[in-house]
Design a protein around this motif. Structure first.
Motif, PDB file in Angstrom:
ATOM      1  N   ALA A   1       6.323  63.324 -52.761  1.00 29.99           N
ATOM      2  CA  ALA A   1       5.348  63.925 -51.923  1.00 29.99           C
ATOM      3  C   ALA A   1       3.767  63.309 -52.215  1.00 29.99           C
TER       4      ALA A   1
ATOM      5  N   ARG B   1      -0.623  69.686 -47.271  1.00 29.71           N
ATOM      6  CA  ARG B   1       0.665  69.000 -47.300  1.00 29.71           C
ATOM      7  C   ARG B   1       0.132  67.413 -46.587  1.00 29.71           C
TER       8      ARG B   1
ATOM      9  N   CYS C   1      -0.064  63.911 -42.197  1.00 26.98           N
ATOM     10  CA  CYS C   1       1.184  64.745 -43.036  1.00 26.98           C
ATOM     11  C   CYS C   1       1.464  63.845 -44.410  1.00 26.98           C
TER      12      CYS C   1
ATOM     13  N   THR D   1       7.929  64.066 -47.896  1.00 26.31           N
ATOM     14  CA  THR D   1       7.880  65.639 -49.094  1.00 26.31           C
ATOM     15  C   THR D   1       8.891  65.058 -49.671  1.00 26.31           C
ATOM     16  N   GLU D   2       9.974  66.170 -51.094  1.00 31.06           N
ATOM     17  CA  GLU D   2       9.421  65.639 -52.123  1.00 31.06           C
ATOM     18  C   GLU D   2      11.591  64.675 -51.689  1.00 31.06           C
TER      19      GLU D   2
ATOM     20  N   TYR E   1       8.926  63.818 -43.813  1.00 30.79           N
ATOM     21  CA  TYR E   1       7.609  64.087 -43.818  1.00 30.79           C
ATOM     22  C   TYR E   1       7.407  65.134 -43.138  1.00 30.79           C
ATOM     23  N   TYR E   2       6.160  66.220 -43.791  1.00 32.22           N
ATOM     24  CA  TYR E   2       6.061  67.189 -42.787  1.00 32.22           C
ATOM     25  C   TYR E   2       5.276  67.034 -41.995  1.00 32.22           C
TER      26      TYR E   2
ATOM     27  N   CYS F   1       0.653  69.972 -40.446  1.00 32.00           N
ATOM     28  CA  CYS F   1       1.820  69.735 -41.817  1.00 32.00           C
ATOM     29  C   CYS F   1       2.598  71.087 -42.118  1.00 32.00           C
TER      30      CYS F   1
ATOM     31  N   ASP G   1       8.741  71.844 -42.131  1.00 36.23           N
ATOM     32  CA  ASP G   1       9.333  70.228 -42.907  1.00 36.23           C
ATOM     33  C   ASP G   1      10.551  71.165 -42.717  1.00 36.23           C
TER      34      ASP G   1
ATOM     35  N   GLU H   1      13.329  70.247 -44.692  1.00 36.89           N
ATOM     36  CA  GLU H   1      14.257  70.377 -45.800  1.00 36.89           C
ATOM     37  C   GLU H   1      14.735  72.033 -46.164  1.00 36.89           C
TER      38      GLU H   1
END
Length: 642
Positions: free
Chosen positions: A71, A524, A534, A537-538, A542-543, A548, A551, A553
């Motif tokens: 991130a 974000r 953006c 993300t982990e 991308y967000y 942003c 996501d 996930e």
């Protein structure tokens, strides 16, 4: 410990390097603290708190660095332990060793100044960052020959008659004993009874002049407090002045002890307190009146904590109320006076509890005639002088101070006990400013000593980067590189001054990156020319969304495939409005139902009443048992003769 691998220095992109470090069994990284604080400049980073540090070099973003949370990779936020020391950071250490000690052999003399070596020069705790603790060492060594001032404050109520006889002869003995310990001592004397008002003292004119029993020849008039002898080295003068004192008296058992203590503490010049260990010995066989008791005599004005001696007598005794224990404790600490309560056994428990409320105080039990007073005072002095308690003034706002000591006895914080002459103890003093402040100061030092170290606290809330104010290619020749980030010329903004304001101002462009006036790009991403760029993300994706806000996930999956895209956020206004409308409708419906039920019930009762009325038939006839009344009228004058 995270390691940074494959680092390179290339001046092709601007990267914010923010150090987020929290200690909890290792290093735990927080990704939100700096982001939530809207950190966009070096100054912002300093003000955001101790978890943020700013690297002033230009770095190239390297996606292949290992150990970086994904991130953060998108914006090249450098996350590493502060101790790694591989890049210059604005900040620095949080500890300095600044040593003070009292000289082993101080200069002699009545006004000798036994000062810590650095007390003469204030300590500047700067530059300090907001939220960062600053620790320094204060070393204390108990000096040999530190002078002592002892003021003997005696209760002269009638029950202390035998004690007064012994006190008249203790001056030489007491001074010699103290001088054998410290090399220099002075002694003074004062006395007290109580307020000369009912119900404390008999206000009969004769009783005011002689409050003692008739058999007592030597009796002085009732009084509140009187100062008899200034602090002096002349033991014979002490004996002479005290020998002139006579017993007095009052009505109730408690005495005006706190009134007397307040005057002895606040009348510094009149009594002659010097730069020394200050001891105040209170000798009594009774308890004490305190704040509020004056109302019994109609005294409503509170004690004002000032010296009010006129002709060596307390002039406000019958005007001001008694002081509170809190007022006494505060004044004793301010004047560095240590009280010794020399009391008889019957009130020892009372003064033991009082001693718990007054730091650096001691209690000793007097014999019936005070014959043991010298040994009592010496023992109390040794106890008090062997206890070192660090203290400070009232602290400025947003400044905290903590203590830690290396002493073997005490609370391991601000108190050390059993400190003998020549022994050194070290206090680690930690000062922390919670916010940006200009220079503020406070005094710190061991309780019971006049010497104080002045500590000036100054926070550093602006980055001091040594950069040239010239256009830089990294900023598209539209701004200068200051502290690793671009400072754009007028009309331009952005991380690399790539955005031209045109007709819009900077605030308008940044507002376009806030959804519902919330956090910029929902925390974000970065706002560039009014558009959110953006972060990753982990999970490495991308967000997305105009702010942003979305996501993939957290969406549901089936056979490791996404079931759908991030849904639109709920309409909060519609939900709240609908909920309120639903509650109102339900309430109205319940009212209508209840009203209808009551109406139906009343209607049914009315109809039953009408039916019963129609069924009623009234019969017309004579009552066979009824007899009409008959009336006979006779003329009393009629005899029947014609």
């Amino acid at each position: 410990m995270l390691k940074l691998l494959q680092q390179s220095r290339m001046h092709q992109a601007l990267c914010l390097k923010i150090l987020l470090l929290l200690s909890f069994g290792g290093y735990v990284f927080s990704q939100d603290q700096c982001t939530k604080a809207s950190v966009s400049t070096c100054d912002d980073c300093i003000k955001s708190g101790p978890a943020c540090a700013w690297c002033q070099d230009l770095w190239t973003c390297q996606r292949h660095w290992k150990g970086l949370p994904k991130a953060l990779e998108a914006n090249c936020l450098w996350v590493a332990p502060r101790a790694a020391g591989k890049r210059r950071t604005v900040g620095g250490g949080s500890r300095r060793n600044v040593l003070w000690s009292i000289p082993d052999r101080p200069e002699r003399g009545r006004e000798a100044a036994f000062l810590p070596l650095a007390v003469r020069s204030p300590l500047l705790v700067a530059p300090g960052l907001p939220g960062h603790p600053f620790t320094f060492e204060f070393k204390f060594q108990r000096a040999e020959g530190y002078p002592v001032d002892l003021y003997y404050l005696m209760d002269l109520s009638y029950s202390m008659g035998d004690d007064l006889k012994n006190v008249k002869n203790l001056g030489i003995q007491l001074l010699n004993k103290l001088k054998s310990i410290t090399g220099h001592a002075r002694i003074g004397f004062g006395s007290f009874v109580d307020k000369t008002l009912l119900p404390f003292t008999d206000t009969n004119e004769e009783k005011l002049k002689k409050p003692c029993p008739p058999k007592e020849k030597d009796c002085q008039p009732a009084f509140g407090f009187q100062h008899v002898l200034n602090l002096t080295e002349n033991a014979e003068l002490f004996t002479t002045m005290v020998s002139k004192q006579n017993i007095s008296g009052n009505l109730d058992t408690p005495e005006g002890s706190l009134d007397a203590i307040m005057q002895a503490v606040t009348c510094v010049d009149q009594i002659g307190w010097g730069n020394s260990t200050r001891l105040l010995v209170l000798a009594t066989d009774a308890g004490f009146h305190m704040a509020g008791d004056g109302k019994l005599a109609g005294i409503l004005e509170p004690n004002k904590e000032t010296c009010q001696l006129e002709g060596n007598m307390y002039s406000k005794s019958n005007i001001w109320d008694y002081p509170s224990v809190g007022q006494i404790a505060r004044k004793l600490e301010k004047q560095n006076i240590q009280p010794i309560f020399a009391v008889t056994e019957n009130v020892a428990d009372v003064y033991t509890e009082l001693s718990k409320l007054i730091p650096k105080s001691a209690v000793g039990v007097l014999s019936a005639d005070s014959s043991n007073v010298v040994n009592l005072i010496v023992e109390a002095y040794n106890k008090l002088s062997s206890s070192v308690i660090m203290t400070h003034d009232v602290l400025p706002e947003d400044i905290t101070v903590k203590y830690a000591s290396d002493c073997e006895t005490g609370d391991k914080k601000e108190t050390c006990n059993g400190v003998t002459i020549g022994k050194k103890v070290t206090f680690n003093i930690t000062v922390k400013a919670e916010s940006c402040i200009d220079t503020k100061s406070f005094n710190i030092g061991p309780m019971g000593f006049r010497e104080r170290l002045k500590v000036n606290v100054k926070t550093r809330c602006k980055c001091e980067c040594d950069n040239r104010m010239s256009l830089h290619e990294h900023c598209n020749n539209r701004g200068s590189v200051i502290c690793g980030t671009c400072r754009c010329q007028g009309g331009f903004l952005g991380q690399r001054c790539e955005c031209s304001l045109g007709e819009k101002d900077e605030a308008t462009l940044k507002a376009q990156c806030r959804k519902d006036n919330g956090t910029e790009c929902e925390g974000r991403g970065e706002c560039e020319c009014g558009v959110c760029k953006c972060h990753l993300t982990e999970g490495g994706q991308y967000y997305y969304g105009s702010h942003c806000e979305c996501d993939n996930e957290h969406c549901e999956k089936y056979q490791n495939k996404l079931c759908g895209e991030c849904p639109e956020g709920p309409n909060v206004a519609a939900i709240v409005g609908g909920s309120l409308a639903a509650v109102a409708m339900i309430g109205l419906l319940l009212l209508l139902i209840i009203k209808g039920f009551i109406y139906v019930k009343d209607l049914k009762e009315w109809r039953n009443f009408e039916k019963e009325k129609q069924r009623s038939q009234w019969a017309k006839g004579d009552n066979p048992l009824f007899q009409k009344a008959t009336t006979t009228v006779a003329n009393p004058a009629f005899t029947g003769d014609s």
